[in-house]
Design a protein around this motif. Structure first.
Motif, short mmCIF file in Angstrom:
data_model
loop_
_atom_site.label_atom_id
_atom_site.label_comp_id
_atom_site.label_asym_id
_atom_site.label_seq_id
_atom_site.Cartn_x
_atom_site.Cartn_y
_atom_site.Cartn_z
N GLY A 1 0.81 -1.21 0.00
CA GLY A 1 0.00 0.00 0.00
C GLY A 1 0.84 1.26 0.00
O GLY A 1 0.35 2.34 -0.33
N ALA A 2 2.11 1.15 0.38
CA ALA A 2 3.05 2.27 0.32
C ALA A 2 4.03 2.09 -0.82
O ALA A 2 5.03 2.79 -0.90
CB ALA A 2 3.80 2.40 1.65
N TYR A 3 3.74 1.14 -1.71
CA TYR A 3 4.63 0.88 -2.86
C TYR A 3 3.88 0.97 -4.18
O TYR A 3 4.28 1.71 -5.08
CB TYR A 3 5.28 -0.50 -2.71
N ILE A 4 2.77 0.24 -4.31
CA ILE A 4 2.05 0.21 -5.58
C ILE A 4 1.55 1.60 -6.00
O ILE A 4 1.73 2.00 -7.16
CB ILE A 4 0.87 -0.79 -5.52
N PRO A 5 0.93 2.40 -5.10
CA PRO A 5 0.53 3.74 -5.53
C PRO A 5 1.72 4.59 -5.99
O PRO A 5 1.59 5.39 -6.93
CB PRO A 5 -0.13 4.33 -4.29
N ALA A 6 2.87 4.43 -5.34
CA ALA A 6 4.07 5.16 -5.78
C ALA A 6 4.47 4.74 -7.19
O ALA A 6 4.84 5.58 -8.02
CB ALA A 6 5.22 4.92 -4.80
N MET A 7 4.38 3.46 -7.47
CA MET A 7 4.72 2.97 -8.81
C MET A 7 3.71 3.44 -9.84
O MET A 7 4.06 3.75 -10.99
CB MET A 7 4.81 1.44 -8.80
N HIS A 8 2.44 3.51 -9.46
CA HIS A 8 1.43 4.06 -10.37
C HIS A 8 1.75 5.52 -10.70
O HIS A 8 1.68 5.94 -11.86
CB HIS A 8 0.04 3.97 -9.75
N LEU A 9 2.08 6.31 -9.67
CA LEU A 9 2.40 7.71 -9.90
C LEU A 9 3.66 7.85 -10.75
O LEU A 9 3.73 8.71 -11.65
CB LEU A 9 2.56 8.44 -8.57
N HIS A 10 4.64 7.03 -10.48
CA HIS A 10 5.87 7.00 -11.28
C HIS A 10 5.55 6.74 -12.75
O HIS A 10 6.02 7.46 -13.65
CB HIS A 10 6.79 5.92 -10.72
N THR A 11 4.74 5.73 -13.02
CA THR A 11 4.38 5.37 -14.39
C THR A 11 3.61 6.50 -15.06
O THR A 11 3.88 6.85 -16.22
CB THR A 11 3.53 4.08 -14.40
N TYR A 12 2.67 7.09 -14.34
CA TYR A 12 1.84 8.17 -14.88
C TYR A 12 2.71 9.38 -15.25
O TYR A 12 2.59 9.94 -16.35
CB TYR A 12 0.79 8.57 -13.86
N LEU A 13 3.58 9.79 -14.33
CA LEU A 13 4.39 10.98 -14.57
C LEU A 13 5.42 10.75 -15.66
O LEU A 13 5.67 11.63 -16.50
CB LEU A 13 5.07 11.42 -13.27
#
Length: 368
Positions: free
Chosen positions: A16-28
């Protein structure tokens, strides 16, 4: 890295403190915004990192042990390798790193040191994907008020104002979905989710189950599907190019007692499962709330893990975006009720924007 790039501070202790970060990374990254992902566990002493797997196994095996571990959470300072921390801080200073999105409070003491050493204005946003303090923020209650806390689920306002995903694709219309129900226990496979599987299978529901361990995979019945994370993967691992990745997902099929594994390839294969499902059943973790809103998934909520998940459950229920499993059962597992929840999610989703768009990808992004 230049000053317009964004450094994403995640943790492998919780997906929960990793997957959203990876989603934001991919989006940006897809919008030309430079990003760099750091996972806290890479700063741990090696022996501490090695103990994480045994802790996860114990939490998965006994939910009461997991709840006790949650209550005993403390700062991770003693787990940190000072040389690794110093190397990171020096690297940030030399590169002029100034913008951070922080997904776990355990990074705060390190950021305090960087603030003191940087000598320049910093844009540090604490990403709060729960309706209450998680343990990582709770143990640093004296520090986090000094930062920009981005609360996605403000209990005083029953209308989330953002979401995080790898893209901005609209939720799939409910009538076009597979009708399958996704069941999981979060990144550590904890909670009471396993008990729902047998009950729903007997009622003829089509299930997609995310298992923590391949031993949980039952004999193939032609309806229930099983998936999981490739067992050797850890969030703090990097690929051959030195990059952090989404967990490699696998489909499991057991036939005549023999377990077969079929790699899914890109993580989008898993997000496609979410986009297509009629509902998700899980404990009310913050990342699953984000999935529910991002993909328009009705959330059937199980027993919460800690105070923050209890607040998450109450918040999502109050918004009309989810229902407790016991209540859904009392309604004879009504599909019409789930579709009503979907419509409320879709209405809310239409009013809000992707967090990355409004914060980092928009023109003239401002500093705080």
């Amino acid at each position: 890295m230049n000053s317009s790039s964004v450094t994403l501070l995640a943790s492998g202790n919780s997906l929960g403190a990793y997957i959203p970060a990876m989603h934001l990374h991919t989006y940006l990254q897809g919008r030309g915004v430079g990003t760099d992902v750091h996972v806290l566990e890479n700063l741990y002493h090696e022996e501490v990192r090695h103990k994480i797997r045994s802790t996860k196994k114990a939490f998965h095996a006994d939910f009461s042990v997991a709840r006790m571990g949650h209550k005993l959470a403390k700062p991770v300072d003693s787990s940190l390798d000072e040389e690794s921390v110093q190397r990171l801080l020096e690297g940030w200073k030399q590169a002029g790193v100034s913008r951070f999105a922080v997904f776990t409070g355990f990074w705060l003491p390190i950021l305090e040191r960087y603030k003191a050493a940087s000598g320049s204005p910093l844009d540090i946003r604490l990403i709060r994907l729960d309706a209450w303090d998680t343990p990582s923020f709770k143990v640093h209650k004296q520090l986090y008020p000094g930062y920009d806390n981005v609360w996605f689920y403000n209990p005083s306002e029953l209308s989330p104002d953002g979401y995080i995903a790898s893209d901005e694709a609209e939720p799939l219309p409910y009538a076009q979905r597979s009708g399958r129900i996704l069941i999981h226990g979060g990144g550590w496979g904890i909670g009471t989710y396993a008990g729902t599987i047998t009950e729903l299978r007997k009622l003829g529901h089509s299930l997609d189950v995310i298992v923590y361990d391949p031993s949980e995979v039952e004999e193939d019945d032609g309806v229930t599907r099983y998936f999981g994370t490739e067992p050797s993967w850890d969030p703090w691992s990097r690929d051959a190019q030195g990059r952090h990745t989404f967990p490699p997902m696998v489909r499991y099929v057991r036939e005549d007692g023999v377990l077969q594994e079929y790699p899914l390839g890109d993580y989008s294969a898993y997000t496609d499962l979410m986009r297509n499902c009629a509902a998700v059943i899980s404990k009310p973790g913050g990342a699953t709330l984000n999935d529910s809103l991002s993909y328009g998934i009705p959330f059937v909520m199980l027993e919460p893990f800690g105070d923050h998940e209890l607040h998450n459950l109450t918040y999502w229920e109050s918004c009309g975006f989810g229902i407790r499993f016991a209540e859904w059962k009392a309604r004879d597992f009504s599909e019409n009720h789930l579709e009503g929840i979907y419509r409320r999610l879709l209405e809310q989703r239409s009013k809000i924007n992707h967090f990355g768009r409004i914060t980092y990808a928009a023109e003239n992004s401002s500093y705080v």
